[in-house]
Structures are given as structure tokens and as C-alpha cells.
Scaffold this motif. Structure first.
Motif, PDB file in Angstrom:
ATOM      1  N   ARG A 129       4.627 -11.844  13.241  1.00 35.76           N
ATOM      2  CA  ARG A 129       4.417 -12.124  11.826  1.00 35.76           C
ATOM      3  C   ARG A 129       4.428 -10.792  11.062  1.00 35.76           C
ATOM      4  O   ARG A 129       3.363 -10.223  10.770  1.00 35.76           O
ATOM      5  N   PRO A 130       5.624 -10.296  10.745  1.00 40.86           N
ATOM      6  CA  PRO A 130       5.710  -8.967  10.129  1.00 40.86           C
ATOM      7  C   PRO A 130       5.376  -8.963   8.643  1.00 40.86           C
ATOM      8  O   PRO A 130       5.451  -9.986   7.957  1.00 40.86           O
ATOM      9  N   LEU A 131       5.007  -7.781   8.166  1.00 41.31           N
ATOM     10  CA  LEU A 131       4.786  -7.512   6.747  1.00 41.31           C
ATOM     11  C   LEU A 131       5.557  -6.249   6.405  1.00 41.31           C
ATOM     12  O   LEU A 131       5.453  -5.243   7.110  1.00 41.31           O
ATOM     13  N   LEU A 132       6.366  -6.288   5.356  1.00 36.19           N
ATOM     14  CA  LEU A 132       7.096  -5.119   4.896  1.00 36.19           C
ATOM     15  C   LEU A 132       6.312  -4.432   3.782  1.00 36.19           C
ATOM     16  O   LEU A 132       5.762  -5.101   2.901  1.00 36.19           O
ATOM     17  N   VAL A 133       6.262  -3.110   3.811  1.00 37.61           N
ATOM     18  CA  VAL A 133       5.571  -2.337   2.782  1.00 37.61           C
ATOM     19  C   VAL A 133       6.584  -1.405   2.123  1.00 37.61           C
ATOM     20  O   VAL A 133       7.167  -0.532   2.779  1.00 37.61           O
ATOM     21  N   ALA A 134       6.809  -1.607   0.830  1.00 35.29           N
ATOM     22  CA  ALA A 134       7.760  -0.790   0.073  1.00 35.29           C
ATOM     23  C   ALA A 134       7.033   0.430  -0.468  1.00 35.29           C
ATOM     24  O   ALA A 134       6.470   0.405  -1.566  1.00 35.29           O
ATOM     25  N   ALA A 135       7.025   1.507   0.308  1.00 35.66           N
ATOM     26  CA  ALA A 135       6.285   2.711  -0.071  1.00 35.66           C
ATOM     27  C   ALA A 135       7.203   3.827  -0.547  1.00 35.66           C
ATOM     28  O   ALA A 135       6.746   4.962  -0.711  1.00 35.66           O
ATOM     29  N   ASP A 136       8.490   3.522  -0.732  1.00 33.91           N
ATOM     30  CA  ASP A 136       9.421   4.523  -1.252  1.00 33.91           C
ATOM     31  C   ASP A 136       9.382   4.475  -2.777  1.00 33.91           C
ATOM     32  O   ASP A 136      10.063   3.669  -3.410  1.00 33.91           O
ATOM     33  N   THR A 137       8.555   5.337  -3.363  1.00 39.42           N
ATOM     34  CA  THR A 137       8.420   5.362  -4.825  1.00 39.42           C
ATOM     35  C   THR A 137       9.320   6.411  -5.460  1.00 39.42           C
ATOM     36  O   THR A 137       9.252   6.628  -6.674  1.00 39.42           O
ATOM     37  N   GLN A 138      10.161   7.057  -4.650  1.00 41.03           N
ATOM     38  CA  GLN A 138      11.019   8.131  -5.161  1.00 41.03           C
ATOM     39  C   GLN A 138      12.391   7.621  -5.590  1.00 41.03           C
ATOM     40  O   GLN A 138      12.884   7.956  -6.657  1.00 41.03           O
ATOM     41  N   ARG A 139      13.014   6.805  -4.736  1.00 40.25           N
ATOM     42  CA  ARG A 139      14.374   6.358  -5.031  1.00 40.25           C
ATOM     43  C   ARG A 139      14.343   5.198  -6.016  1.00 40.25           C
ATOM     44  O   ARG A 139      13.632   4.217  -5.794  1.00 40.25           O
ATOM     45  N   PRO A 140      15.121   5.268  -7.070  1.00 36.38           N
ATOM     46  CA  PRO A 140      15.174   4.162  -8.035  1.00 36.38           C
ATOM     47  C   PRO A 140      15.592   2.861  -7.344  1.00 36.38           C
ATOM     48  O   PRO A 140      16.521   2.834  -6.550  1.00 36.38           O
ATOM     49  N   ALA A 141      14.882   1.814  -7.626  1.00 39.37           N
ATOM     50  CA  ALA A 141      15.191   0.459  -7.133  1.00 39.37           C
ATOM     51  C   ALA A 141      14.956   0.273  -5.637  1.00 39.37           C
ATOM     52  O   ALA A 141      15.316  -0.759  -5.084  1.00 39.37           O
ATOM     53  N   ALA A 142      14.336   1.262  -4.965  1.00 42.21           N
ATOM     54  CA  ALA A 142      14.087   1.105  -3.521  1.00 42.21           C
ATOM     55  C   ALA A 142      13.156  -0.080  -3.250  1.00 42.21           C
ATOM     56  O   ALA A 142      13.373  -0.863  -2.329  1.00 42.21           O
ATOM     57  N   ARG A 143      12.111  -0.210  -4.075  1.00 38.62           N
ATOM     58  CA  ARG A 143      11.161  -1.311  -3.867  1.00 38.62           C
ATOM     59  C   ARG A 143      11.809  -2.660  -4.169  1.00 38.62           C
ATOM     60  O   ARG A 143      11.579  -3.640  -3.474  1.00 38.62           O
ATOM     61  N   GLU A 144      12.650  -2.669  -5.205  1.00 40.10           N
ATOM     62  CA  GLU A 144      13.360  -3.898  -5.541  1.00 40.10           C
ATOM     63  C   GLU A 144      14.318  -4.295  -4.427  1.00 40.10           C
ATOM     64  O   GLU A 144      14.449  -5.472  -4.080  1.00 40.10           O
ATOM     65  N   GLN A 145      14.992  -3.307  -3.844  1.00 40.30           N
ATOM     66  CA  GLN A 145      15.919  -3.573  -2.734  1.00 40.30           C
ATOM     67  C   GLN A 145      15.187  -4.199  -1.556  1.00 40.30           C
ATOM     68  O   GLN A 145      15.651  -5.185  -0.977  1.00 40.30           O
ATOM     69  N   LEU A 146      14.026  -3.636  -1.210  1.00 38.93           N
ATOM     70  CA  LEU A 146      13.290  -4.172  -0.065  1.00 38.93           C
ATOM     71  C   LEU A 146      12.753  -5.565  -0.377  1.00 38.93           C
ATOM     72  O   LEU A 146      12.700  -6.430   0.507  1.00 38.93           O
ATOM     73  N   ARG A 147      12.351  -5.791  -1.631  1.00 42.04           N
ATOM     74  CA  ARG A 147      11.867  -7.122  -2.001  1.00 42.04           C
ATOM     75  C   ARG A 147      12.961  -8.165  -1.815  1.00 42.04           C
ATOM     76  O   ARG A 147      12.721  -9.254  -1.270  1.00 42.04           O
ATOM     77  N   ILE A 148      14.187  -7.832  -2.246  1.00 39.62           N
ATOM     78  CA  ILE A 148      15.320  -8.756  -2.100  1.00 39.62           C
ATOM     79  C   ILE A 148      15.635  -8.990  -0.629  1.00 39.62           C
ATOM     80  O   ILE A 148      15.863 -10.125  -0.189  1.00 39.62           O
ATOM     81  N   LEU A 149      15.623  -7.910   0.160  1.00 39.71           N
ATOM     82  CA  LEU A 149      15.898  -8.041   1.593  1.00 39.71           C
ATOM     83  C   LEU A 149      14.802  -8.840   2.287  1.00 39.71           C
ATOM     84  O   LEU A 149      15.073  -9.633   3.198  1.00 39.71           O
TER      85      LEU A 149
END
Length: 430
Positions: A129-149
Motif C-alpha cells: 500500500r504505497p504512498l507517494l510524496v511530492a517533495a520536489d519544490t524546485q522544478r516547476p510542475a514537479a508536484r503536479e506531474q507526480l499527482r497526475i502519475l
């Protein structure tokens, strides 16, 4: 990725085929060609030199010069040396029943965010039961990319806010794990276009607080020798427990994949073989050595097929429809391209290994089937001339191609009926 290296090693060894005993100079000439092939493929010079010295010592020790099949024995020794250079025994990250937190680090563009989602999908299918954590606050849209994935692979994503203190991130992760009963946390960290002190300090601080059980360095295999210096820097400053090599389906020379284990001393856990969510494979040194030498990889092929098997009652031939054909076609596509599948088959002649296969043929078949209505796929007998013209226009094909597909399907179903009568195993059965 290894096409050119595979060809040059095979060509060097094939020159000895059909020969009787060979001289020591002929052995050294063959090994010199293999060393040049390795260096041209961007393999680290130290690795290439050590590799050839090992093969030569083994060949002389096993008296290959006196053998009546020197080519076969040299190929076997090259295979063993390749397997050892790639790590020998396969290794996977340690997994506990709970409390697993993996840190993914690497430069921007290495495929880190995509790899995080692939790992989530990979372990979700194994019952985690995995959980993804979007901790890349440097690259634009990195968190959005991981959310979509994350949505695509069906895994929740916790997004870290700008300038969020690591201690706050830790508390939020702990709460998300508790509420969702998550047993594997995958943290996609910040990257840079190049290594700098600010990046390393940020990662080091986050790591001290989160205390990951694994720190995976994601390396772009297409960056060649540069990937090795990146690996050293991350290991020295952050500490790395294992490697993930991405873009092994690219057209780079592949030397980083062959050198990474030797240069870093860290095991390669996974390799990325396509952009698809399922395009991640556990790394097996012996299987990769087999592929590099053009010897195929039946074990990986069998695993791919097994992963696609669906438990359902087999249909009788008269019940088969184009809906079944479409379902089978989608499963075949998930196995990978025809070129990839050919590379996994052992014993193929050189002409077959170098065969150029047009994977667009499957796409055209799928387009034709998708241009039909569900009713037309269930009952192809209603496909008159006007319907076939509409399907051809909708799929960007010709009426002749539509006719060929329908004719092939009818022939396959007729054959299945005949086999059924003789108690055979009809087509399309699973």
C-alpha cells in the motif's frame, strides 16, 4: 540500447566459429576488439580493462586455446564476466512489513518523478500500500506531474508545500501513513540540472529528519560517463543504498549501465525500459548479460506474459468475437514492442536479431477495431460495405485493410472450431 555493443561482441567472437584450435595471439586480438567495443559504448576505461583481463586469465586457465570449440567457450566466459561486472547476484531493496520509507534522489531530467510512480505501481501489484510524496519544490510542475502519475497508477500523493520545514513534512507523512495504513512511502526529492552544495544540503537535511530505510539514486543511462561522476557525488554527500537506471530503451551507448555497479559499489535494483507506467523491471545481472550478448531472456519474457494473464472461463470458438481480439491485442501491446520481444528470444539468427519490425502495424489493427461500434465488434457479420468504409475513414486506413482484418479473424475462428472438434486448445484461450 546495447545494439551496437551486442553486434561488435558477437562479430568478434563469431570470427572464431568453425575454427579448430586458436593461438594466443588470436585470443588476444578477439579480446582487444571486445575491449574497444566496450570503450566505444562508453564503458568506464578501468571497467573495460579489468573485464578483458579477467576473460583472458580465465580463457588461458581453462585451456581454451586447446579447445575444439573456442568461440563457444569464449562467449561463455564473456557472459560470466559481464554478469559479474553487472553485480553478480540480483539484489532488491529491503522491505519490512511496515515502516518503509524510500528516498529517491537524482538530477533533474533523470526520470526520478516517473520512477517514483513506476515503483508505486510495481509494489502495489505485489500487494503493498504505497504512498507517494511530492517533495520536489524546485522544478516547476514537479508536484503536479507526480499527482497526475499517482492518479494514473491509483496511488495517493502527499504534496510538500513551498519552504515547508522537514519536521512538518515528517509529521504529515506519519499522519498519512496512519490514516491510510500505508506500508511503503516513496519520496520524490528535489533535483538540479547539476550538482551543487545547496541541493546536497537540502537533501541531507531532509534525509536526517525522515531517516529513510533506502536511498535510491536515479541515473539517466543515456548520460554516459557523466552518470558515474553523479553517482559518486551523491553517494559521498548523501549516501546511496542502490541504483535505478532509467531510459535503457533509448539509443545511447549503454556504458553507464555496465559501469555503474563496478564504479559505485552499489547494486542496481531496477531499470526503466519504457515511459509506460509498467516500464520498470527488477534488475537481474545474468539476464542483462544475456541480452547484451544477444542470447535472449526467456525468464523476463515469461514474467511479462504471466503478469498479463487474466483468470476467466475459456470461450468456445463460436463465442469468440472481435471484442476478444481487441482485448488480446491490448495485452500484446503491453508486453512491449516487437523489437523488444525479439531481443528476449534466445537462439535467433543474426538476420532475425537485426530485423527491423514496424510496430505501427499493431496500432493500425487497434485503430480499426476501435473505430467499430461495440455491436459491430460483437457481431462482425453486420459489417456491410458502408460500415466498412466508415471504419476505414475513422481509423485512417483503407477498406482493403479492414477486409483483411475481418478475413483473418474469420479464418482464425474457423480454425479454432476445427481444433475444438478434435479436442484441441482453441485460439484465444487463456
Amino acid at each position: 540500447m546495447f545494439e551496437n555493443l551486442t553486434k561488435r561482441i558477437r562479430d568478434a567472437v563469431d570470427r572464431l566459429r568453425g575454427r579448430g584450435r586458436i593461438s594466443e595471439e588470436e585470443l588476444k586480438s578477439t579480446l582487444r576488439e571486445i575491449r574497444r567495443a566496450l570503450i566505444d559504448a562508453d564503458v568506464n576505461l578501468e571497467v573495460a580493462r579489468a573485464f578483458v583481463q579477467k576473460v583472458e586469465a580465465e580463457a588461458l586457465g581453462q585451456k581454451v586455446l586447446e579447445s575444439l570449440t573456442p568461440a563457444e567457450q569464449i562467449l561463455s566466459l564473456v557472459y560470466e564476466a559481464l554478469t559479474e561486472a553487472l553485480g553478480g547476484e540480483a539484489s532488491q531493496p529491503a522491505l519490512r512489513s511496515e515502516g518503509n520509507l524510500w528516498f529517491l534522489v537524482g538530477l533533474q531530467g533523470s526520470g526520478k518523478t516517473t520512477t517514483a510512480a513506476k515503483l508505486a505501481r510495481y509494489y502495489k501489484e505485489k500487494g503493498r500500500r504505497p504512498l507517494l510524496v511530492a517533495a520536489d519544490t524546485q522544478r516547476p510542475a514537479a508536484r503536479e506531474q507526480l499527482r497526475i502519475l499517482g492518479e494514473k497508477v491509483g496511488v495517493p500523493v502527499l504534496e510538500v508545500a513551498d519552504r515547508e520545514p522537514p519536521e512538518v513534512t515528517q509529521r504529515r507523512i506519519q499522519e498519512a501513513v496512519r490514516q491510510g495504513a500505508r506500508d511503503l512511502v516513496l519520496v520524490d526529492t528535489a533535483g538540479r540540472l547539476q550538482i551543487d552544495e545547496a541541493l546536497m544540503e537540502e537533501l541531507a537535511r531532509l534525509k536526517r529528519v525522515l531517516q529513510p530505510t533506502e536511498t535510491l539514486l536515479v541515473l539517466d543511462a543515456m548520460t554516459g560517463q557523466e552518470a558515474l561522476s553523479v553517482a559518486r557525488a551523491f553517494d559521498e554527500k548523501i549516501g546511496v543504498s542502490g541504483l535505478v537506471l532509467t531510459k535503457l530503451d533509448g539509443d545511447a551507448r549503454g556504458g553507464a549501465a555496465l559501469s555503474a555497479r563496478h564504479v559505485t559499489g552499489k547494486p542496481i535494483y531496477f531499470v526503466g525500459v519504457s515511459e509506460r507506467p509498467e516500464g520498470l523491471e527488477a534488475f537481474y545481472p545474468d539476464r542483462m548479460a544475456s541480452r547484451i550478448l544477444g542470447m535472449g531472456d526467456l525468464a523476463t519474457l515469461a514474467e511479462k506474459v504471466k503478469a498479463l494473464q487474466v483468470e476467466e472461463a475459456p470461450k468456445k470458438a463460436k463465442e469468440l468475437s472481435l471484442e476478444d481480439f481487441l482485448a488480446q491485442l491490448k495485452q500484446v501491446k503491453r508486453l512491449g514492442s516487437f523489437s523488444e520481444l525479439l531481443a528476449l528470444l534466445p537462439g535467433l539468427p543474426k538476420e532475425m536479431r537485426n530485423l527491423s519490425v514496424d510496430d505501427r502495424a499493431l496500432a493500425r489493427l487497434e485503430a480499426i477495431l476501435l473505430s467499430m461500434t461495440p455491436e459491430e465488434r460483437k457481431n462482425p457479420r453486420i459489417l456491410n460495405g458502408s460500415r466498412r468504409k466508415r471504419i476505414a475513414r475513422g481509423s485512417g486506413t483503407t477498406v482493403q485493410e479492414v477486409n483483411r482484418l475481418l478475413k483473418s479473424f474469420e479464418e482464425a475462428r474457423d480454425l479454432a472450431k476445427r481444433l475444438e472438434k478434435t479436442k484441441g486448445r482453441g485460439f484465444f484461450r487463456r
